[in-house]
Design a protein around this motif. Structure first.
Motif, PDB file in Angstrom:
ATOM      1  N   ARG A 224       0.601  -6.391  -9.102  1.00  0.00           N
ATOM      2  CA  ARG A 224       0.997  -7.436  -8.157  1.00  0.00           C
ATOM      3  C   ARG A 224       1.451  -6.798  -6.838  1.00  0.00           C
ATOM      4  N   HIS A 225       2.204  -5.706  -6.942  1.00  0.00           N
ATOM      5  CA  HIS A 225       2.716  -5.077  -5.722  1.00  0.00           C
ATOM      6  C   HIS A 225       1.669  -4.185  -5.073  1.00  0.00           C
ATOM      7  N   ASN A 226       0.729  -3.695  -5.870  1.00  0.00           N
ATOM      8  CA  ASN A 226      -0.299  -2.809  -5.319  1.00  0.00           C
ATOM      9  C   ASN A 226      -1.643  -3.178  -5.935  1.00  0.00           C
ATOM     10  N   PRO A 227      -2.240  -4.295  -5.445  1.00  0.00           N
ATOM     11  CA  PRO A 227      -3.507  -4.749  -6.036  1.00  0.00           C
ATOM     12  C   PRO A 227      -4.642  -3.754  -5.791  1.00  0.00           C
ATOM     13  N   THR A 228      -4.500  -2.849  -4.828  1.00  0.00           N
ATOM     14  CA  THR A 228      -5.603  -1.930  -4.508  1.00  0.00           C
ATOM     15  C   THR A 228      -5.769  -0.856  -5.576  1.00  0.00           C
ATOM     16  N   THR A 229      -4.685  -0.136  -5.917  1.00  0.00           N
ATOM     17  CA  THR A 229      -4.828   0.936  -6.919  1.00  0.00           C
ATOM     18  C   THR A 229      -3.995   0.692  -8.177  1.00  0.00           C
ATOM     19  N   GLY A 230      -3.082  -0.264  -8.133  1.00  0.00           N
ATOM     20  CA  GLY A 230      -2.254  -0.569  -9.313  1.00  0.00           C
ATOM     21  C   GLY A 230      -1.236   0.517  -9.639  1.00  0.00           C
ATOM     22  N   LYS A 231      -0.976   1.420  -8.674  1.00  0.00           N
ATOM     23  CA  LYS A 231      -0.023   2.507  -8.960  1.00  0.00           C
ATOM     24  C   LYS A 231       1.257   2.321  -8.158  1.00  0.00           C
ATOM     25  N   MET A 232       2.303   3.040  -8.579  1.00  0.00           N
ATOM     26  CA  MET A 232       3.522   3.032  -7.792  1.00  0.00           C
ATOM     27  C   MET A 232       3.628   4.363  -7.039  1.00  0.00           C
ATOM     28  N   PRO A 233       4.213   4.374  -5.860  1.00  0.00           N
ATOM     29  CA  PRO A 233       4.996   3.330  -5.223  1.00  0.00           C
ATOM     30  C   PRO A 233       4.159   2.333  -4.411  1.00  0.00           C
ATOM     31  N   ALA A 234       4.828   1.166  -4.145  1.00  0.00           N
ATOM     32  CA  ALA A 234       4.356   0.224  -3.134  1.00  0.00           C
ATOM     33  C   ALA A 234       5.574  -0.063  -2.264  1.00  0.00           C
ATOM     34  N   LEU A 235       5.327  -0.427  -1.011  1.00  0.00           N
ATOM     35  CA  LEU A 235       6.452  -0.674  -0.102  1.00  0.00           C
ATOM     36  C   LEU A 235       6.211  -1.937   0.704  1.00  0.00           C
TER      37      LEU A 235
ATOM     38  N   LEU B 178       7.028  -3.561   4.020  1.00  0.00           N
ATOM     39  CA  LEU B 178       7.516  -3.127   5.340  1.00  0.00           C
ATOM     40  C   LEU B 178       6.905  -4.020   6.405  1.00  0.00           C
ATOM     41  N   ASP B 179       7.747  -4.587   7.251  1.00  0.00           N
ATOM     42  CA  ASP B 179       7.265  -5.445   8.341  1.00  0.00           C
ATOM     43  C   ASP B 179       6.321  -6.538   7.843  1.00  0.00           C
ATOM     44  N   GLY B 180       6.628  -7.112   6.699  1.00  0.00           N
ATOM     45  CA  GLY B 180       5.803  -8.202   6.177  1.00  0.00           C
ATOM     46  C   GLY B 180       4.484  -7.726   5.574  1.00  0.00           C
ATOM     47  N   GLN B 181       4.307  -6.406   5.464  1.00  0.00           N
ATOM     48  CA  GLN B 181       3.069  -5.887   4.862  1.00  0.00           C
ATOM     49  C   GLN B 181       3.386  -5.219   3.540  1.00  0.00           C
ATOM     50  N   LEU B 182       2.394  -5.215   2.666  1.00  0.00           N
ATOM     51  CA  LEU B 182       2.553  -4.551   1.379  1.00  0.00           C
ATOM     52  C   LEU B 182       1.732  -3.262   1.422  1.00  0.00           C
TER      53      LEU B 182
END
Ligand code: GSH
Length: 234
Positions: A45-56, A58-62
């Motif tokens: 959900r937080h990182n639909p591109t690679t599914g790995k952590m971390p995700a951040l 910042l400024d309304g962007q994921l």
């Protein structure tokens, strides 16, 4: 995302990549919240591109991937800069960052999952943070999944003594690149190189991998670098 101005780091500090970003945020004195994911679905959900952590957030962007995240943080808050103004040093800092993320990381993983006594501990740690219902599945699947990835990458095919010897040689090479220190390339300020290597050393210097701990301890210049970064990012 509820608050466009709030910075949220999604990930667990047990991950060397999350730790790299955590320390980068601290270095830049940016206030942020740390949210631990509980399931793989959370990661996706937080990182639909690679599914790995971390995700951040910042400024309304994921944002995803520790390297892209640090670049975005440098644009968001340029001081202190995470890359040198000297283009040759900046190029070397970027390469050390990438080598730490894409190569050194696998030494930590191979020590964890290919040495049977360590694999038992690694599995216990993995299972203990999994949701209770998923634990039997994690117990069955995690070692297979991890070993097949580490074998495909290559470090998982090396005998343990060779793995440790190679790691020791690489750490000695890093010490040469720290030079007069305190940070890489004899600089007074840490860069993406120091943050990435810090994350991986912290992953290697773990009671789950006594061989990793002992190898890091062979190189006091590296533990000194970590202590300095600790002080600057506390
Ligand atoms: N290149 C990525 C690597 C991130 C990474 O491998 N994270 C691991 C945790 S240490 C992960 O989320 N693994 C979950 C998975 O592979 O599904 C970065 O720098 O952020």
């Amino acid at each position: 995302m509820a608050d466009q101005h709030k910075i949220v780091l999604h990930g667990s500090r047990r991950s060397p990549f999350v730790e790299k970003v955590y320390r980068g945020l601290m270095l830049k004195r940016l206030p942020f919240e740390l949210h631990e994911p509980h399931t793989f679905q959370d990661l996706r959900r937080h990182n639909p591109t690679t599914g790995k952590m971390p995700a951040l957030e910042l400024d309304g962007q994921l944002l995803f991937d520790s390297t892209f995240i640090l670049r975005a943080l440098d644009a968001h808050q340029p001081s202190p800069p995470l890359l040198s103004a000297d283009p040759l040093i900046a190029a070397q800092q970027r390469l050390i960052e990438d080598w730490a993320d894409e190569s050194l990381y696998w030494y930590g993983l191979a020590l964890r999952w290919t040495i049977p006594a360590n694999a038992k501990r690694a599995l216990q740690a993995f299972v203990s943070v999994a949701p209770r219902l998923l634990r039997p599945l994690v117990k069955l699947m995690a070692p297979r999944l991890m070993r097949s990835q580490i074998r495909a990458q290559g470090t998982g095919r090396l005998p343990a003594d060779l793995l440790v010897r190679e790691l020791d040689g690489h750490l000695a090479a890093l010490v040469k690149m720290i030079g007069r220190g305190p940070f890489f390339f004899g600089l007074d300020q840490p860069s993406v190189a120091d943050l990435a290597v810090y994350g991986q050393l912290f992953f290697l210097y773990d009671k789950a991998t006594p061989e990793g701990q002992a190898t890091v301890e062979n190189h006091p210049a590296l533990t000194e670098l970590c202590l300095r970064l600790d002080v600057m990012t506390d």
